[in-house]
Design a protein around this motif. Sequence first.
Motif, PDB file in Angstrom:
ATOM      1  N   PRO A   1       0.865  -1.469  -0.185  1.00  0.00           N
ATOM      2  CA  PRO A   1      -0.018  -0.081  -0.411  1.00  0.00           C
ATOM      3  C   PRO A   1       0.956   1.052   0.036  1.00  0.00           C
ATOM      4  O   PRO A   1       2.004   1.352   1.026  1.00  0.00           O
ATOM      5  N   ARG A   2       0.552   2.484  -0.673  1.00  0.00           N
ATOM      6  CA  ARG A   2       0.598   3.810  -0.385  1.00  0.00           C
ATOM      7  C   ARG A   2      -0.314   5.117   0.103  1.00  0.00           C
ATOM      8  O   ARG A   2      -1.297   4.229  -0.067  1.00  0.00           O
ATOM      9  N   PRO A   3       0.322   5.473   1.228  1.00  0.00           N
ATOM     10  CA  PRO A   3       1.196   5.366   2.369  1.00  0.00           C
ATOM     11  C   PRO A   3       1.614   4.412   2.959  1.00  0.00           C
ATOM     12  O   PRO A   3       0.054   3.636   2.707  1.00  0.00           O
ATOM     13  N   ALA A   4       2.513   3.588   3.566  1.00  0.00           N
ATOM     14  CA  ALA A   4       2.337   2.278   4.228  1.00  0.00           C
ATOM     15  C   ALA A   4       1.907   2.043   5.127  1.00  0.00           C
ATOM     16  O   ALA A   4       1.463   3.227   5.911  1.00  0.00           O
TER      17      ALA A   4
ATOM     18  N   PRO B   1       7.000   9.989  -7.824  1.00  0.00           N
ATOM     19  CA  PRO B   1       8.280   8.536  -6.883  1.00  0.00           C
ATOM     20  C   PRO B   1       7.210   8.018  -6.130  1.00  0.00           C
ATOM     21  O   PRO B   1       6.326   7.167  -5.671  1.00  0.00           O
ATOM     22  N   PHE B   2       8.247   7.155  -5.580  1.00  0.00           N
ATOM     23  CA  PHE B   2       7.522   5.694  -4.462  1.00  0.00           C
ATOM     24  C   PHE B   2       8.300   5.785  -3.442  1.00  0.00           C
ATOM     25  O   PHE B   2       9.623   5.796  -2.658  1.00  0.00           O
ATOM     26  N   PRO B   3       7.332   6.280  -2.549  1.00  0.00           N
ATOM     27  CA  PRO B   3       7.653   6.281  -0.514  1.00  0.00           C
ATOM     28  C   PRO B   3       9.452   5.881  -0.223  1.00  0.00           C
ATOM     29  O   PRO B   3       9.018   4.436  -0.497  1.00  0.00           O
ATOM     30  N   ASP B   4       9.797   6.539   0.306  1.00  0.00           N
ATOM     31  CA  ASP B   4      10.676   4.911   1.311  1.00  0.00           C
ATOM     32  C   ASP B   4      10.354   4.833   2.303  1.00  0.00           C
ATOM     33  O   ASP B   4      10.431   3.554   1.949  1.00  0.00           O
ATOM     34  N   ALA B   5       8.877   4.948   2.908  1.00  0.00           N
ATOM     35  CA  ALA B   5       8.736   3.907   3.581  1.00  0.00           C
ATOM     36  C   ALA B   5       8.149   2.405   2.778  1.00  0.00           C
ATOM     37  O   ALA B   5       8.090   1.293   3.543  1.00  0.00           O
ATOM     38  N   GLN B   6       7.453   3.113   1.754  1.00  0.00           N
ATOM     39  CA  GLN B   6       6.935   1.912   0.958  1.00  0.00           C
ATOM     40  C   GLN B   6       7.864   1.369   0.559  1.00  0.00           C
ATOM     41  O   GLN B   6       8.013  -0.411  -0.178  1.00  0.00           O
ATOM     42  N   ILE B   7       9.233   1.040   0.635  1.00  0.00           N
ATOM     43  CA  ILE B   7      10.665   0.422  -0.675  1.00  0.00           C
ATOM     44  C   ILE B   7      10.513   0.153   0.445  1.00  0.00           C
ATOM     45  O   ILE B   7      11.507  -1.339   0.601  1.00  0.00           O
ATOM     46  N   ALA B   8      10.938   0.740   1.906  1.00  0.00           N
ATOM     47  CA  ALA B   8      11.756  -0.361   2.905  1.00  0.00           C
ATOM     48  C   ALA B   8      10.703  -1.682   3.069  1.00  0.00           C
ATOM     49  O   ALA B   8      12.012  -2.394   3.568  1.00  0.00           O
TER      50      ALA B   8
END
Length: 281
Positions: free
Chosen positions: A62-65, A129-136
């Motif tokens: 999901p986004r946001p994480a 963009p892909f949020p940092d928390a999603q990539i983490a």
Amino acid sequence: MSGCARQAGITSQAGYAVDTRHPAPSHSSRVHHLVLHYTDADEAESLTILTGPRVSAHYLLPRPARHHRGQPLVYRLVEESRRAWHAGDSAWAGRRHLNDTSIGIEIVNPGPDRSFAALEAGEAVRWAPFPDAQIAALIALLRDLIARHDIAATDILSHAEVAPTRKIDPGPAFPWRRLFAAGIGTWPDVARIARHRQALADRPPSLATLQRALAAWGYAVTPSGRLDAETRGALRAFQMRYRPADHDGEADLDTAARLWALLEQYRPEALAALDDRDSER
């Protein structure tokens, strides 16, 4: 005691009994590839589409994480042992129909602000963009899948790579280099790129040789000597991943140098065969 009582290691099914007391050690995972997508939709629409009758994926980020008890939440939509419908007409490194051998991971992301046709026409496109928390969260999921299924670095793929004439996801905004820094996937070494760029400048490869190199890396490309749709699509997919600032699908020296560097790092036998054949020209 009833004659139907369950015996240790034996379970009853519909009309037969299964004895699991003699497990064989000679087996491996059926999963060979991890295929990454973006949804081109928000979370609610993504869930509706991916739990509908036409397409599916094993996981959705999901986004946001989201979090559950301090850990990032990932939706599992299809059991890993089952075949999800996410890759469609696809191929990589000699395998086709990758739904049979892959785990599909969808990432909630709106994608580009223009259509695929606009990209094909060379129009300017902005990518979400892909949020940092999603990539983490994705990195944590990928590490788990890689460990459990023994996935090779060269088999962590984009949808665009396995279906380059149809798909562009997850697009050039996806942070492949960050994944590589986390020990996931592939990335060309800078020194190797420079060395191959110099060597190829002295003796530029023919288009047919470049096509053979793309095929050696994994793309379903036929060495025709023509910049056909499958070759242009493969070049664009390759550039989106390894040179995201410039992904026009053209056959240029810098793209070739990155491709040769990757072959040297990850498929040296394929590069040696390519060089041997090219030297016969």
